[in-house]
Design an enzyme around this catalytic site. Sequence first.
Site, PDB file in Angstrom:
ATOM      1  N   ALA A 177       0.701  -1.255   0.056  1.00  0.00           N
ATOM      2  CA  ALA A 177      -0.051  -0.018   0.019  1.00  0.00           C
ATOM      3  C   ALA A 177       0.859   1.345   0.015  1.00  0.00           C
ATOM      4  O   ALA A 177       0.326   2.291  -0.805  1.00  0.00           O
ATOM      5  CB  ALA A 177      -0.810  -0.039   1.235  1.00  0.00           C
ATOM      6  N   THR A 178       2.004   1.181   0.333  1.00  0.00           N
ATOM      7  CA  THR A 178       2.986   2.480   0.460  1.00  0.00           C
ATOM      8  C   THR A 178       3.204   2.793  -0.742  1.00  0.00           C
ATOM      9  O   THR A 178       3.028   3.808  -1.209  1.00  0.00           O
ATOM     10  CB  THR A 178       4.111   2.211   1.396  1.00  0.00           C
TER      11      THR A 178
ATOM     12  N   GLN B 274      -7.176  -1.057   4.912  1.00  0.00           N
ATOM     13  CA  GLN B 274      -7.729  -1.530   6.124  1.00  0.00           C
ATOM     14  C   GLN B 274      -9.206  -2.163   5.906  1.00  0.00           C
ATOM     15  O   GLN B 274      -9.726  -2.903   6.681  1.00  0.00           O
ATOM     16  CB  GLN B 274      -7.673  -0.690   7.454  1.00  0.00           C
TER      17      GLN B 274
ATOM     18  N   SER C  37      -3.182  -3.716   0.054  1.00  0.00           N
ATOM     19  CA  SER C  37      -1.955  -4.662   0.570  1.00  0.00           C
ATOM     20  C   SER C  37      -2.527  -6.022   0.906  1.00  0.00           C
ATOM     21  O   SER C  37      -3.119  -6.087   1.678  1.00  0.00           O
ATOM     22  CB  SER C  37      -1.400  -3.925   1.692  1.00  0.00           C
ATOM     23  N   GLY C  38      -1.330  -6.902   0.453  1.00  0.00           N
ATOM     24  CA  GLY C  38      -1.523  -8.301   0.725  1.00  0.00           C
ATOM     25  C   GLY C  38      -1.732  -8.585   2.096  1.00  0.00           C
ATOM     26  O   GLY C  38      -2.405  -9.537   2.743  1.00  0.00           O
ATOM     27  N   HIS C  39      -0.707  -8.080   3.069  1.00  0.00           N
ATOM     28  CA  HIS C  39      -0.492  -8.525   4.431  1.00  0.00           C
ATOM     29  C   HIS C  39      -1.600  -8.036   5.148  1.00  0.00           C
ATOM     30  O   HIS C  39      -1.394  -8.456   6.622  1.00  0.00           O
ATOM     31  CB  HIS C  39       0.933  -8.302   4.862  1.00  0.00           C
TER      32      HIS C  39
ATOM     33  N   THR D 222      10.376  -6.567 -12.708  1.00  0.00           N
ATOM     34  CA  THR D 222       9.583  -8.220 -12.848  1.00  0.00           C
ATOM     35  C   THR D 222       8.887  -8.486 -11.848  1.00  0.00           C
ATOM     36  O   THR D 222       8.972  -8.236 -10.813  1.00  0.00           O
ATOM     37  CB  THR D 222      11.004  -9.360 -12.772  1.00  0.00           C
TER      38      THR D 222
ATOM     39  N   CYS E  11       6.627   5.298  19.089  1.00  0.00           N
ATOM     40  CA  CYS E  11       8.071   5.488  19.533  1.00  0.00           C
ATOM     41  C   CYS E  11       8.873   6.118  18.197  1.00  0.00           C
ATOM     42  O   CYS E  11       9.221   5.300  17.296  1.00  0.00           O
ATOM     43  CB  CYS E  11       8.773   4.099  19.890  1.00  0.00           C
TER      44      CYS E  11
HETATM   45  N1  PMP Z   1      -2.080   2.687   4.672  1.00  0.00           N
HETATM   46  C1  PMP Z   1      -2.736   2.128   5.659  1.00  0.00           C
HETATM   47  C2  PMP Z   1      -3.967   2.751   5.948  1.00  0.00           C
HETATM   48  C3  PMP Z   1      -2.136   1.225   6.564  1.00  0.00           C
HETATM   49  O1  PMP Z   1      -2.637   0.620   7.479  1.00  0.00           O
HETATM   50  C4  PMP Z   1      -0.794   0.615   6.057  1.00  0.00           C
HETATM   51  C5  PMP Z   1      -0.107  -0.384   6.847  1.00  0.00           C
HETATM   52  N2  PMP Z   1      -0.108   0.049   8.215  1.00  0.00           N
HETATM   53  C6  PMP Z   1      -0.156   1.382   4.788  1.00  0.00           C
HETATM   54  C7  PMP Z   1      -0.726   2.165   4.369  1.00  0.00           C
HETATM   55  C8  PMP Z   1       1.027   0.916   4.332  1.00  0.00           C
HETATM   56  O2  PMP Z   1       0.938  -0.576   3.935  1.00  0.00           O
HETATM   57  P1  PMP Z   1       2.050  -1.428   3.435  1.00  0.00           P
HETATM   58  O3  PMP Z   1       2.714  -2.017   4.769  1.00  0.00           O
HETATM   59  O4  PMP Z   1       1.530  -2.507   2.500  1.00  0.00           O
HETATM   60  O5  PMP Z   1       3.185  -0.500   2.584  1.00  0.00           O
END
Ligand code: PMP
Length: 412
Positions: free
Chosen positions: A75-76, A189, A209-211, A250, A336
């Site tokens: 997502a970043t 989220q 995002s996948g995770h 890739t 932190c």
């Molecule tokens: N946007 C939101 C709202 C998130 O909660 C997060 C992950 N904490 C991110 C972006 C970043 O996602 P990623 O770890 O996949 O880069």
Amino acid sequence: MAPKLPIYLDHAATTRTDPRVVEAMMPYFTEVFGNPGSRNHSFGWAAEDGVDKAREQVAALIGADPKEVVFTSGATESNNLAIKGAAMMYAKKPAGETGRGHIITAMHEHKAVLDPCKRLQKEGFDVTYLEPGKDGLITRDMVEAAMREDTILVSIMWANNEIGTINEIPEIGALCHDRGAIFHTDATQWVGKMPTDVKTDNIDLMSFSGHKLYGPKGVGALFVRRRRPRVRLTALQEGGGQERGLRSGTLNVTGIVGLGKACEICAQEMDAERERLFKLRRKLEDKVTGALSVTQINGHPDKRLAHLTNISFGFVEGESLMMATKEIAMSSGSACTSASLEPSYVLKSLGVGDDLAHSSLRISLGRWTTEEEVEYTADKIIEAVKKLRDLSPLYDMHNEGIDITKIVWQAH
Ligand code: PMP
């Protein structure tokens, strides 16, 4: 029965990869190892088939056309590509000038939205950071009030990662379409937890995002609308021209296959999962707030995700509370940052005071959270807060009816 420790209640931070997802990924590490860009042999075709299937699975979850899905590293990256890519494409003036266009976002967005916006400010764009209501919400009317002639892009998250509040996304999208602004939502989220249809929800660009949805880390996607309007982006990364030139490099085939499978499972199971987790969350909240005074659930009471709660506990110190409950993985309202312990900027943007922000816990339930774990967690929190308050002279004063905000402390 006592649950197995430690307990994981931090699913908003990341989720365990579903074993069904791992299984789907396995062959792509070994037998099907080809580069999907190798168009001239069967190894490449087999890898490409895996990617194509995943693209369909992802698209199906969000109501998109597979051609509208761009795979990224998470997502970043999706947020960066959407925000910077759209700003550069729709800029009203060339680089080096000011007044290049207006962008609207919100103060309690994730840093992966705020920091690209800050970067664009340095590059001649104007950015409005909307202040959410005390309930944490950004409404259509707030966005409308901030709209200008030169607004080119609006970026409002679907659900907040700290408090789970849900913004008026379809309404904001419709407003943007009326005014000719591009609408991006960080839905990290939200996707996989709530039904999503990018067409009827009026979304132009959407990151996820996948995770966060029981898929692997290091893979994500950006939805890029192709029709009404056709959204164009300036690529941030140049190279082999993969992903229709928007994201060279890739493809992460194993990750993409995993993301696809994770999306397919979410599509099938999210309704039942949401209902189950909602009941567990209610149980946790009722138990904790029923047993403890001076607690507050942050964010709108109903317009929030089913599996997440953010609770502030008056008269306890956040770090001590985390230490006292350390067999349960949760997030605190403090971040932190290098040397200092900063209260959460999300909670502060809602008007939560520093003390309550420091003493808050974000608890997020997930696919394997059990009733026993929730019961145990509630009991542990209640016990820890009571113990810490027993040691707190301020809590004694509060119980004696003294308004501690009115005390003038003397320095000696
Ligand atoms: N946007 C939101 C709202 C998130 O909660 C997060 C992950 N904490 C991110 C972006 C970043 O996602 P990623 O770890 O996949 O880069």
